[in-house]
Design an enzyme around this catalytic site. Structure first.
Site, mmCIF file in Angstrom:
data_model
loop_
_atom_site.group_PDB
_atom_site.id
_atom_site.type_symbol
_atom_site.label_atom_id
_atom_site.label_comp_id
_atom_site.label_asym_id
_atom_site.label_seq_id
_atom_site.Cartn_x
_atom_site.Cartn_y
_atom_site.Cartn_z
ATOM 1 N N ASP A 13 0.916 -1.213 0.115
ATOM 2 C CA ASP A 13 -0.119 -0.097 0.010
ATOM 3 C C ASP A 13 0.984 1.105 0.109
ATOM 4 O O ASP A 13 2.137 1.110 0.571
ATOM 5 C CB ASP A 13 -1.203 -0.183 1.270
ATOM 6 C CG ASP A 13 -1.684 0.944 1.397
ATOM 7 O OD1 ASP A 13 -2.226 1.627 0.630
ATOM 8 O OD2 ASP A 13 -1.645 1.749 2.769
ATOM 9 N N ASP A 15 -0.214 5.334 0.981
ATOM 10 C CA ASP A 15 -0.198 6.036 2.063
ATOM 11 C C ASP A 15 -0.557 5.491 3.403
ATOM 12 O O ASP A 15 -1.598 4.655 3.805
ATOM 13 C CB ASP A 15 -1.490 6.946 1.845
ATOM 14 C CG ASP A 15 -1.318 7.837 0.531
ATOM 15 O OD1 ASP A 15 -0.227 8.186 0.112
ATOM 16 O OD2 ASP A 15 -2.431 8.029 -0.239
ATOM 17 N N ASP A 24 -7.514 12.413 8.018
ATOM 18 C CA ASP A 24 -8.647 11.700 7.681
ATOM 19 C C ASP A 24 -9.399 12.653 6.786
ATOM 20 O O ASP A 24 -9.618 13.783 7.014
ATOM 21 C CB ASP A 24 -9.602 11.495 9.053
ATOM 22 C CG ASP A 24 -9.029 10.071 9.493
ATOM 23 O OD1 ASP A 24 -8.162 9.608 8.984
ATOM 24 O OD2 ASP A 24 -9.362 9.860 10.723
ATOM 25 N N CYS A 97 -6.254 2.814 -8.092
ATOM 26 C CA CYS A 97 -7.394 2.821 -8.494
ATOM 27 C C CYS A 97 -7.994 4.355 -8.405
ATOM 28 O O CYS A 97 -7.923 4.732 -7.038
ATOM 29 C CB CYS A 97 -8.222 2.128 -7.416
ATOM 30 S SG CYS A 97 -10.025 2.176 -7.850
ATOM 31 N N HIS A 99 -11.029 5.439 -8.878
ATOM 32 C CA HIS A 99 -12.369 5.345 -8.929
ATOM 33 C C HIS A 99 -13.105 5.788 -7.442
ATOM 34 O O HIS A 99 -12.557 5.583 -6.531
ATOM 35 C CB HIS A 99 -12.859 4.303 -9.329
ATOM 36 C CG HIS A 99 -12.238 3.706 -10.315
ATOM 37 N ND1 HIS A 99 -11.540 2.601 -10.775
ATOM 38 C CD2 HIS A 99 -12.350 4.109 -11.920
ATOM 39 C CE1 HIS A 99 -11.233 2.446 -12.107
ATOM 40 N NE2 HIS A 99 -11.730 3.579 -12.557
ATOM 41 N N CYS A 104 -16.077 0.039 -8.886
ATOM 42 C CA CYS A 104 -15.340 -0.638 -9.722
ATOM 43 C C CYS A 104 -14.566 -2.024 -9.290
ATOM 44 O O CYS A 104 -15.157 -2.043 -7.878
ATOM 45 C CB CYS A 104 -13.946 0.165 -10.152
ATOM 46 S SG CYS A 104 -12.919 0.518 -8.558
ATOM 47 N N CYS A 106 -11.589 -2.679 -9.325
ATOM 48 C CA CYS A 106 -10.165 -2.605 -8.851
ATOM 49 C C CYS A 106 -9.839 -2.092 -7.494
ATOM 50 O O CYS A 106 -8.680 -2.062 -6.818
ATOM 51 C CB CYS A 106 -9.306 -1.985 -9.930
ATOM 52 S SG CYS A 106 -9.811 -0.172 -10.015
ATOM 53 N N ASP A 133 -1.763 -0.787 5.785
ATOM 54 C CA ASP A 133 -2.213 -0.292 7.133
ATOM 55 C C ASP A 133 -3.710 -0.265 7.451
ATOM 56 O O ASP A 133 -4.014 0.472 8.466
ATOM 57 C CB ASP A 133 -1.589 1.294 7.252
ATOM 58 C CG ASP A 133 -2.192 2.230 6.306
ATOM 59 O OD1 ASP A 133 -2.547 1.702 5.352
ATOM 60 O OD2 ASP A 133 -2.431 3.255 6.660
#
Length: 184
Positions: A13, A15, A24, A97, A99, A104, A106, A133
């Protein structure tokens, strides 16, 4: 605990795993906002040195907003690659991704990006591990059939991760020690 000795590919991943996560509801939208987490580049470099394929898989929902421009995302990715390269690290591939949620297949927690990467790079998902995370990272790995490692820096309440560790460096140490034990 999964058998990490057979791992040939590591999904990462972005971020909160490689770089500091935005607050957030916010997103890393410019190169200046991208700051690597301590030890992240060295961890990716260690994966590279061990001959493990490293593939970034990241949701970037902000790109689905009408006023957004994919060039901004590309500039952030370029900055990420520059910061990694400065410490001798590289990503073998990167998928994102753009979207909105639930639009979707993905977007994590779906397995679309992982499945696409396996198809395009010719590897077995059973020989991969997803490191992230958040619960959606764990769910994406599970859906794809990979091992999963959750970082405590994020959503520690995420159920179902194979392993929970403090940070990316700890995850990489775990994978590399398992790989080394297979040669002993």
């Amino acid at each position: 605990m999964p058998d990490l000795r057979k791992v040939s590919t590591v999904f990462l991943d972005r971020d909160g795993t490689i770089n500091v996560k935005a607050a957030d509801g916010e997103y890393v939208r410019s190169p200046e906002e991208l700051v690597l987490l301590p030890g992240a580049a060295r961890s990716v470099a260690a994966l590279n040195a061990a001959g493990l394929r490293t593939i970034l898989v990241t949701n970037q929902r902000w790109l689905s907003e009408p006023a957004e421009d994919a060039a901004r995302f590309a500039a952030v990715q370029d900055r990420l690659e520059q910061l990694l390269a400065a410490e001798g690290a590289r990503l073998d591939a990167a998928y994102h991704c753009p979207h909105a949620a639930a639009s979707c297949d993905c977007r994590k927690p779906g397995a679309g990006m992982l499945v696409r990467a396996a198809h395009e790079h010719g590897f077995d998902l059973a020989e991969a591990v997803m490191i992230g995370d958040s619960e959606s990272d764990v769910q994406a790995g599970r859906a794809a059939g990979t091992a999963t490692i959750l970082l405590r820096t994020g959503d520690t309440g995420a159920p179902g991760a194979d392993v929970v560790v403090d940070d990316l460096a700890a995850a990489v140490r775990l994978i590399l020690s398992a790989k080394e034990s297979s040669f002993a």
